[in-house]
Design a protein around this motif. Structure first.
Motif, PDB file in Angstrom:
ATOM      1  N   GLN A   1      23.359 -28.911 -32.104  1.00 31.61           N
ATOM      2  CA  GLN A   1      23.519 -29.297 -33.498  1.00 31.61           C
ATOM      3  C   GLN A   1      24.677 -28.529 -34.134  1.00 31.61           C
ATOM      4  N   GLU A   2      25.222 -29.083 -35.222  1.00 30.82           N
ATOM      5  CA  GLU A   2      26.282 -28.375 -35.942  1.00 30.82           C
ATOM      6  C   GLU A   2      25.785 -27.002 -36.349  1.00 30.82           C
ATOM      7  N   GLY A   3      26.649 -26.028 -36.226  1.00 27.99           N
ATOM      8  CA  GLY A   3      26.271 -24.653 -36.513  1.00 27.99           C
ATOM      9  C   GLY A   3      25.910 -23.875 -35.263  1.00 27.99           C
ATOM     10  N   GLU A   4      25.657 -24.596 -34.164  1.00 33.69           N
ATOM     11  CA  GLU A   4      25.329 -23.928 -32.904  1.00 33.69           C
ATOM     12  C   GLU A   4      26.564 -23.703 -32.037  1.00 33.69           C
ATOM     13  N   TYR A   5      27.707 -24.187 -32.481  1.00 31.68           N
ATOM     14  CA  TYR A   5      28.933 -24.036 -31.699  1.00 31.68           C
ATOM     15  C   TYR A   5      30.133 -24.027 -32.645  1.00 31.68           C
ATOM     16  N   VAL A   6      31.229 -23.454 -32.167  1.00 34.23           N
ATOM     17  CA  VAL A   6      32.498 -23.452 -32.889  1.00 34.23           C
ATOM     18  C   VAL A   6      33.462 -24.341 -32.105  1.00 34.23           C
ATOM     19  N   ALA A   7      33.905 -25.443 -32.696  1.00 34.14           N
ATOM     20  CA  ALA A   7      34.672 -26.448 -31.963  1.00 34.14           C
ATOM     21  C   ALA A   7      35.904 -25.866 -31.286  1.00 34.14           C
ATOM     22  N   ALA A   8      36.543 -24.870 -31.917  1.00 38.84           N
ATOM     23  CA  ALA A   8      37.762 -24.288 -31.346  1.00 38.84           C
ATOM     24  C   ALA A   8      37.513 -23.623 -30.000  1.00 38.84           C
ATOM     25  N   ASP A   9      36.261 -23.245 -29.713  1.00 35.85           N
ATOM     26  CA  ASP A   9      35.940 -22.612 -28.424  1.00 35.85           C
ATOM     27  C   ASP A   9      35.999 -23.603 -27.272  1.00 35.85           C
ATOM     28  N   TYR A  10      36.117 -24.889 -27.582  1.00 38.20           N
ATOM     29  CA  TYR A  10      36.026 -25.917 -26.542  1.00 38.20           C
ATOM     30  C   TYR A  10      37.334 -26.676 -26.353  1.00 38.20           C
ATOM     31  N   MET A  11      38.386 -26.185 -26.962  1.00 35.87           N
ATOM     32  CA  MET A  11      39.695 -26.809 -26.809  1.00 35.87           C
ATOM     33  C   MET A  11      40.564 -25.909 -25.948  1.00 35.87           C
ATOM     34  N   PRO A  12      40.861 -26.290 -24.708  1.00 35.55           N
ATOM     35  CA  PRO A  12      41.784 -25.488 -23.910  1.00 35.55           C
ATOM     36  C   PRO A  12      43.135 -25.430 -24.602  1.00 35.55           C
ATOM     37  N   THR A  13      43.682 -24.244 -24.734  1.00 34.11           N
ATOM     38  CA  THR A  13      44.890 -24.035 -25.540  1.00 34.11           C
ATOM     39  C   THR A  13      45.899 -23.208 -24.766  1.00 34.11           C
ATOM     40  N   THR A  14      47.165 -23.491 -24.971  1.00 27.73           N
ATOM     41  CA  THR A  14      48.214 -22.701 -24.351  1.00 27.73           C
ATOM     42  C   THR A  14      48.038 -21.227 -24.674  1.00 27.73           C
ATOM     43  N   GLU A  15      48.374 -20.384 -23.724  1.00 23.62           N
ATOM     44  CA  GLU A  15      48.299 -18.946 -23.940  1.00 23.62           C
ATOM     45  C   GLU A  15      49.570 -18.418 -24.591  1.00 23.62           C
ATOM     46  N   LYS A  16      50.539 -19.297 -24.800  1.00 26.01           N
ATOM     47  CA  LYS A  16      51.811 -18.900 -25.389  1.00 26.01           C
ATOM     48  C   LYS A  16      51.845 -19.264 -26.867  1.00 26.01           C
ATOM     49  N   SER A  17      52.754 -18.669 -27.606  1.00 31.71           N
ATOM     50  CA  SER A  17      52.875 -18.926 -29.041  1.00 31.71           C
ATOM     51  C   SER A  17      53.472 -20.304 -29.283  1.00 31.71           C
ATOM     52  N   GLN A  18      52.719 -21.169 -29.955  1.00 31.70           N
ATOM     53  CA  GLN A  18      53.235 -22.501 -30.248  1.00 31.70           C
ATOM     54  C   GLN A  18      54.434 -22.421 -31.188  1.00 31.70           C
TER      55      GLN A  18
ATOM     56  N   GLU B   1      24.671 -17.311 -10.600  1.00 32.59           N
ATOM     57  CA  GLU B   1      24.147 -17.080 -11.947  1.00 32.59           C
ATOM     58  C   GLU B   1      23.301 -18.249 -12.423  1.00 32.59           C
ATOM     59  N   THR B   2      22.339 -17.954 -13.272  1.00 39.50           N
ATOM     60  CA  THR B   2      21.608 -18.971 -14.021  1.00 39.50           C
ATOM     61  C   THR B   2      21.997 -18.812 -15.482  1.00 39.50           C
ATOM     62  N   ILE B   3      22.466 -19.905 -16.092  1.00 42.91           N
ATOM     63  CA  ILE B   3      22.985 -19.797 -17.458  1.00 42.91           C
ATOM     64  C   ILE B   3      22.351 -20.843 -18.367  1.00 42.91           C
ATOM     65  N   ARG B   4      22.360 -20.517 -19.646  1.00 46.41           N
ATOM     66  CA  ARG B   4      22.025 -21.468 -20.707  1.00 46.41           C
ATOM     67  C   ARG B   4      23.121 -21.345 -21.748  1.00 46.41           C
ATOM     68  N   ASN B   5      23.896 -22.409 -21.928  1.00 44.64           N
ATOM     69  CA  ASN B   5      25.051 -22.309 -22.817  1.00 44.64           C
ATOM     70  C   ASN B   5      25.456 -23.697 -23.310  1.00 44.64           C
ATOM     71  N   VAL B   6      26.215 -23.720 -24.398  1.00 49.07           N
ATOM     72  CA  VAL B   6      26.703 -24.978 -24.968  1.00 49.07           C
ATOM     73  C   VAL B   6      28.119 -25.247 -24.477  1.00 49.07           C
ATOM     74  N   TYR B   7      28.355 -26.471 -23.977  1.00 50.72           N
ATOM     75  CA  TYR B   7      29.686 -26.913 -23.561  1.00 50.72           C
ATOM     76  C   TYR B   7      29.933 -28.317 -24.106  1.00 50.72           C
ATOM     77  N   LEU B   8      31.209 -28.703 -24.122  1.00 55.94           N
ATOM     78  CA  LEU B   8      31.575 -30.072 -24.456  1.00 55.94           C
ATOM     79  C   LEU B   8      31.406 -30.932 -23.215  1.00 55.94           C
ATOM     80  N   CYS B   9      30.674 -32.043 -23.351  1.00 58.72           N
ATOM     81  CA  CYS B   9      30.535 -32.983 -22.237  1.00 58.72           C
ATOM     82  C   CYS B   9      31.767 -33.874 -22.237  1.00 58.72           C
ATOM     83  N   LYS B  10      32.781 -33.460 -21.488  1.00 58.35           N
ATOM     84  CA  LYS B  10      34.056 -34.185 -21.480  1.00 58.35           C
ATOM     85  C   LYS B  10      33.960 -35.492 -20.695  1.00 58.35           C
TER      86      LYS B  10
END
Length: 313
Positions: free
Chosen positions: A90-107, A11-20
């Motif tokens: 820039q702010e508004g181009e991403y939602v920060a919560a989309d970049y936090m790996p999170t448990t799939e279980k109920s905290q 695939e060729t993609i254009r997308n926003v990611y967090l540079c960890k």
């Protein structure tokens, strides 16, 4: 948004990611290139910038949200992205919560189960020591529930520390029932508290990186100091019991070369070490096999010192 776990080779993609992560290197021919670790909530992806001086590569730093353009390729059975263009989002181009790996279980569900184990501790001193943080300290509870258990390797996601701790306690519950030599109260208290130092060893997301105390002391020493604070706040706490609880935490990595200042000298410390290692290794395998729909050999793995493959389920 193209999540990392949905990408496919070719695939060729254009997308926003967090540079960890960002690290400069050189090829064997002395040509400079950049290694990136791109992250979203589904995982991480290695990125390669083979021409970092290109006009298409804007200035960027670690922990920036960056829009990348490139091709998804495969190297050693792992996907990576060969990046042609980068710009800082820039702010508004991403939602920060989309970049936090999170448990799939109920905290909340996991935390309520953990509180149930705390209520089973009959020794009032041990129960109060655990409650000092897990019931009475609201700031700690909030931090603990959202924290990771590691920077990398296993449970390196929001809620990972809670998920790992609960799994360790469940292993200990089995062992306490199977082996009467174990002091259930001491084992439960130690299991619940064994990694509390990680709340100070690692920073919160999205950084999830080592703090100064994490680098200088490590979570085992930090955790023992935290237990010391709790013990001193409880009048009449038996000195020997305090030392036994601290020892279980000090020795929970099992070996000196794995970071434990002391090897296990109590049955409870040894049981905790087994439970901690078992959950860490099984979760590591879970994350290695995740999204790999193949039973082909994956190649040598440094952590397990073995070639690995997945079985058919």
């Amino acid at each position: 948004m193209r999540y990392i776990n949905t990408l496919h080779e070719g695939e060729t993609i254009r997308n926003v990611y967090l540079c960890k992560g960002k690290r400069s290197a050189e090829t064997r021919n002395g040509k400079p290139y950049d290694n990136l670790i791109l992250q979203d909530k589904t995982g991480t992806l290695d990125g390669k910038v083979w021409d970092p001086n290109s006009s298409g590569i804007a200035d960027y730093d670690e922990m920036d949200f960056i829009e990348v353009y490139g091709e998804v390729t495969s190297y050693n059975n792992n996907l990576q992205l060969n990046i042609r263009q980068i710009r800082v989002a820039q702010e508004g181009e991403y939602v920060a919560a989309d970049y936090m790996p999170t448990t799939e279980k109920s905290q909340d569900g996991m935390y309520q189960e953990l509180l149930g184990y705390i209520r089973q501790i009959k020794n009032e001193y041990l129960r109060k020591a655990v409650e000092y943080y897990f019931v009475e300290d609201e700031a700690f509870v909030k931090r603990f529930k959202a924290h990771s258990a590691a920077k990398t390797v296993h449970h390196g996601f929001a809620g990972g520390l809670l998920e790992h701790t609960l799994s360790v306690v469940r292993f200990c519950e089995y062992m306490a029932g199977a082996y009467p030599i174990l002091n259930r109260d001491l084992l439960y208290a130690a299991a619940i508290c064994h990694d509390i130092g990680k709340t100070k060893e690692l920073s919160s997301f999205p950084e999830n990186d080592y703090t100064d105390d994490g680098q200088l002391l490590g979570h085992i020493v930090i955790g023992v100091e935290m237990i010391g604070d709790a013990v001193r706040a409880i009048p009449g706490f038996p000195e020997t019991l305090a030392s036994e609880l601290k020892h279980c935490i000090i020795a929970h990595h099992g070996e000196l070369e794995y970071g434990s200042p002391k090897k296990p000298a109590l049955a409870e410390a040894l049981a905790l070490n087994f439970a901690d290692a078992a959950d860490a290794k099984m979760q590591t395998l879970t994350e290695i096999f995740k999204d790999k729909n193949t039973t082909e050999w994956l190649g040598y793995n440094r952590l397990f010192e073995s070639n690995l493959r997945k079985t058919k389920l």
